[in-house]
Design a protein around this motif. Sequence first.
Motif, PDB file in Angstrom:
ATOM      1  N   ILE A 149       7.054   2.939  -8.275  1.00 49.47           N
ATOM      2  CA  ILE A 149       7.710   4.250  -8.181  1.00 49.47           C
ATOM      3  C   ILE A 149       8.270   4.414  -6.770  1.00 49.47           C
ATOM      4  N   ASP A 150       7.506   3.971  -5.781  1.00 47.85           N
ATOM      5  CA  ASP A 150       7.943   4.142  -4.404  1.00 47.85           C
ATOM      6  C   ASP A 150       7.394   2.974  -3.569  1.00 47.85           C
ATOM      7  N   GLU A 151       8.270   2.357  -2.784  1.00 44.80           N
ATOM      8  CA  GLU A 151       7.819   1.317  -1.852  1.00 44.80           C
ATOM      9  C   GLU A 151       7.347   2.000  -0.584  1.00 44.80           C
ATOM     10  N   ILE A 152       6.165   1.624  -0.108  1.00 38.33           N
ATOM     11  CA  ILE A 152       5.633   2.262   1.087  1.00 38.33           C
ATOM     12  C   ILE A 152       5.856   1.357   2.319  1.00 38.33           C
ATOM     13  N   ARG A 153       5.477   0.091   2.189  1.00 37.32           N
ATOM     14  CA  ARG A 153       5.710  -0.834   3.301  1.00 37.32           C
ATOM     15  C   ARG A 153       5.957  -2.233   2.775  1.00 37.32           C
ATOM     16  N   ASN A 154       6.826  -2.931   3.471  1.00 31.60           N
ATOM     17  CA  ASN A 154       7.054  -4.379   3.275  1.00 31.60           C
ATOM     18  C   ASN A 154       7.577  -4.746   1.896  1.00 31.60           C
ATOM     19  N   GLY A 155       8.196  -3.810   1.195  1.00 32.65           N
ATOM     20  CA  GLY A 155       8.732  -4.138  -0.119  1.00 32.65           C
ATOM     21  C   GLY A 155      10.096  -4.783  -0.008  1.00 32.65           C
ATOM     22  N   ASP A 156      10.522  -5.420  -1.094  1.00 26.76           N
ATOM     23  CA  ASP A 156      11.859  -6.038  -1.086  1.00 26.76           C
ATOM     24  C   ASP A 156      12.704  -5.544  -2.247  1.00 26.76           C
ATOM     25  N   GLY A 157      12.340  -4.395  -2.816  1.00 27.13           N
ATOM     26  CA  GLY A 157      13.148  -3.807  -3.879  1.00 27.13           C
ATOM     27  C   GLY A 157      12.737  -4.221  -5.277  1.00 27.13           C
ATOM     28  N   THR A 158      11.750  -5.128  -5.386  1.00 27.55           N
ATOM     29  CA  THR A 158      11.312  -5.547  -6.733  1.00 27.55           C
ATOM     30  C   THR A 158      10.710  -4.362  -7.463  1.00 27.55           C
ATOM     31  N   GLN A 159      11.132  -4.153  -8.706  1.00 27.82           N
ATOM     32  CA  GLN A 159      10.696  -2.974  -9.459  1.00 27.82           C
ATOM     33  C   GLN A 159       9.409  -3.214 -10.240  1.00 27.82           C
ATOM     34  N   THR A 160       9.210  -4.454 -10.676  1.00 27.04           N
ATOM     35  CA  THR A 160       7.996  -4.781 -11.427  1.00 27.04           C
ATOM     36  C   THR A 160       7.290  -5.933 -10.741  1.00 27.04           C
ATOM     37  N   ILE A 161       6.047  -5.710 -10.408  1.00 30.45           N
ATOM     38  CA  ILE A 161       5.306  -6.707  -9.632  1.00 30.45           C
ATOM     39  C   ILE A 161       4.159  -7.225 -10.484  1.00 30.45           C
ATOM     40  N   THR A 162       4.020  -8.541 -10.537  1.00 33.63           N
ATOM     41  CA  THR A 162       2.895  -9.128 -11.292  1.00 33.63           C
ATOM     42  C   THR A 162       1.751  -9.358 -10.326  1.00 33.63           C
ATOM     43  N   VAL A 163       0.559  -8.956 -10.745  1.00 34.44           N
ATOM     44  CA  VAL A 163      -0.603  -8.974  -9.858  1.00 34.44           C
ATOM     45  C   VAL A 163      -1.780  -9.626 -10.563  1.00 34.44           C
ATOM     46  N   VAL A 164      -2.595 -10.324  -9.793  1.00 33.74           N
ATOM     47  CA  VAL A 164      -3.849 -10.857 -10.310  1.00 33.74           C
ATOM     48  C   VAL A 164      -4.964 -10.379  -9.388  1.00 33.74           C
ATOM     49  N   SER A 165      -6.095 -10.101  -9.988  1.00 32.34           N
ATOM     50  CA  SER A 165      -7.213  -9.571  -9.232  1.00 32.34           C
ATOM     51  C   SER A 165      -8.484 -10.178  -9.795  1.00 32.34           C
TER      52      SER A 165
END
Lengths: 247, 198
Positions: A149-165
């Motif tokens: 919804i909003d980039e706070i820091r160090n983003g590059d404009g990618t709208q959907t980010i895949t994450v593993v935890s």
Amino acid sequence: MKKKEWNEGLNYLDPDLVEKYVEQKDRLRQKNKKPKSIWLRFGAIAACFAVAFIAVAGIAFHGYFNKPVYLENGKIDISSLSGAQIVQSVPDVSQGTDGDIYPPDEFVSILKERTDLIVYGTIQNLKTVKVDELGAYSWYVSTFEIHVIDEIRNGDGTQTITVVSAARYYNDMPEYICGLSSNFDLAESKAGLFVMRENTEETWRIAGADLIVAELGDYRASSQFECNGESFNYFGELIDLDELKKE
Amino acid sequence: MELQNKQTVRIPMDDDKIVELYWERNEKAVEETDFKYKKYLFSIAYNIVHDRLDCEECLNDTYLGAWNAIPPTKPSVLKAFLTTIIRRIAIKRYHSNMRQNVIPSEMTVSLSELEDFVAGDEDVGAEFDAERLGHIISDFVRSLSERRQFIFMSRYYLADPIDTIASDLSLSRSMVNKELAAIRSALKEKLESEGYSI
């Protein structure tokens, strides 16, 4: 300007800049040499036992994925990990920290110094599996997407980010936690603040085999917090997200 | 009864003690410098000249340079002092070798990244003031964030490969490349404002 002139100019760089750089490089290299967390050492020991067990029992491992299944986002489906059982929830865990608790201002400063990606968004397509290792170890590994919804820091404009935890447990006690907090509401409609690190060549040793983390998600959660959209709550104090955005 | 074949581990000497040896004109200073810093200094030279024999020569010249400079110099950070010496020597060798053929080193690649404002392999012009340029670049580096300072020094001072920089800072290659692009853009602006023709 000619190349030789450029290099000659660099020969006159202020010595204190060179000193600062050399000392910084040494510090970074020392830091990178240390085990990133305790679990890596335990993982190596567990892997040694696992290998020894295999040699004695004559059981062959066929790689860490039965037959990799790919998702629409190009990443491997975590449920195709060997021995994975899909679960709906993770046992109660706390945020992984280094034990320090900072005042909110200092915490914001620390986040500003780091290179982690920080975004505000919602979770989609969450999947969690449990994998039992030999002995008393077990893993909970989650993959999800963050719709930004909003980039706070160090983003590059990618709208959907895949994450593993991931979280590793020993005798049902959490040992290593990579970002998922039991206090965070993972309902897909609720937005949160996410702090993540880009996956490069990192591997995790799960069930005795090396898992290339980047095949599961472009980022791994380094920490994540409750957030109500305009601020986040850090130990009872509200912190404005705009403060984090400022250089 | 004493143990046979007892192995001892050699520990690098403290920098202060090595500098003391130089001051005492004790040749053990060079031996200790070589033991402690050979690998590090070799890698700097190799990034620039990309030839093992040339690197060995650069190393030897560096030790001679240090021997001749200390005293009267008493470096506060020996590693940094040696870094500037070997860089200077390796760069000289690089430009000398480049007259014969192109060297496939990281230095060549890093210089090509600056081709917007740094080009041509000709010799230094008669009017060129290297010291002034050095001060301008120093001011520029100081104006950068800590991370960008590190990236600038790694890439353009010592020609470290991008993968090495990414690993040092725990960043991705793409992030390092982004930072380098921003650095180059700001550097170009700075050089133009100081009257360097682009």
